[in-house]
Write an enzyme that holds these catalytic residues in place. Sequence first.
Site, PDB file in Angstrom:
ATOM      1  N   GLU A  47       0.830  -1.208   0.000  1.00 30.05           N
ATOM      2  CA  GLU A  47       0.000   0.000   0.000  1.00 30.05           C
ATOM      3  C   GLU A  47       0.863   1.257   0.000  1.00 30.05           C
ATOM      4  OE1 GLU A  47      -2.948  -2.939   1.791  1.00 30.05           O
ATOM      5  OE2 GLU A  47      -1.021  -2.253   2.570  1.00 30.05           O
ATOM      6  N   THR A  48       0.345   2.287  -0.642  1.00 30.65           N
ATOM      7  CA  THR A  48       0.937   3.619  -0.649  1.00 30.65           C
ATOM      8  C   THR A  48      -0.133   4.597  -0.187  1.00 30.65           C
ATOM      9  OG1 THR A  48       2.463   3.066  -2.441  1.00 30.65           O
ATOM     10  CG2 THR A  48       2.006   5.396  -2.086  1.00 30.65           C
TER      11      THR A  48
END
Length: 283
Positions: A47-48
Amino acid sequence: MGMYEYVVADVFTDVPLEGNPTAVFPDASGLSPERMQQIARELHLSETVFVLPPENDGDVRVRIFTPVNELPFAGHPTLGTAVVLGESHEAEELRMETARGTVTFELERDDDGRAVGAEMWQPLPVWAPYDRTDELLTALDLVGTGSTLPVEVYDNGPRHVFVGLDGVPALSALEPDQRVLARLPDMAANCFAGSGTQWRLRMFSPAYGVVEDAATGSAAGAIAVHLARYGLVPFGEWIEIRQGVEMGRSSTMRARATGTPERIESVQVAGAAVVVARGTLFA
């Protein structure tokens, strides 16, 4: 073309290069959702997180992207974001707006005042029997073994399906068929084993662009509810969940659920995080 600073933190660990990494863009103003998705695909972490000005009752607002889609909430990236923002956020509490509502974090600081961890109050999950259990057990090569608890799906942003195994050796030996798992949309397969307050977890989710995850904070909260609902853990008791061991990225999460099987009152997840990199992206 703009320049955007980002920070990489390893989450649910205090040891660099262990735990689960997440990238955090502390000021993502000016980036479109399409660009955010491209950046998440480029960095290719599970995830970012893109931090934006608040719109309601939070200190900040976040958008969370896997390499293939946006999530309304996720655990390890938001906890990592809280620790990263704790560098400039002086208060002990941080309120983060997500698509699943505002999530509150209580920051943990060391003797020098540096944020080193956080405890979050997660969105309450909803659950139901999983309607593709046979396909899931086939993908996990557990058709003859089954699950130690009913196979159910919990939705607290991501959709987590839980399958219990009879012991850590069986959990460590799992070799899922990722091609079959990829046919199961919008879900993460979470396999667990343990007893008392000590549990182990492995999470597989090609549907979210993640072959195996090193630490899944949203699953930690949901499994605390799952175990408490079936009487394996008392409501209100903290449990420790280790994940990522088989990947060489050991993670430690703490979680607890309060309430009753009929009414969950709160779900808390806590852990450490450590900043390991800083950079500039030109996009």
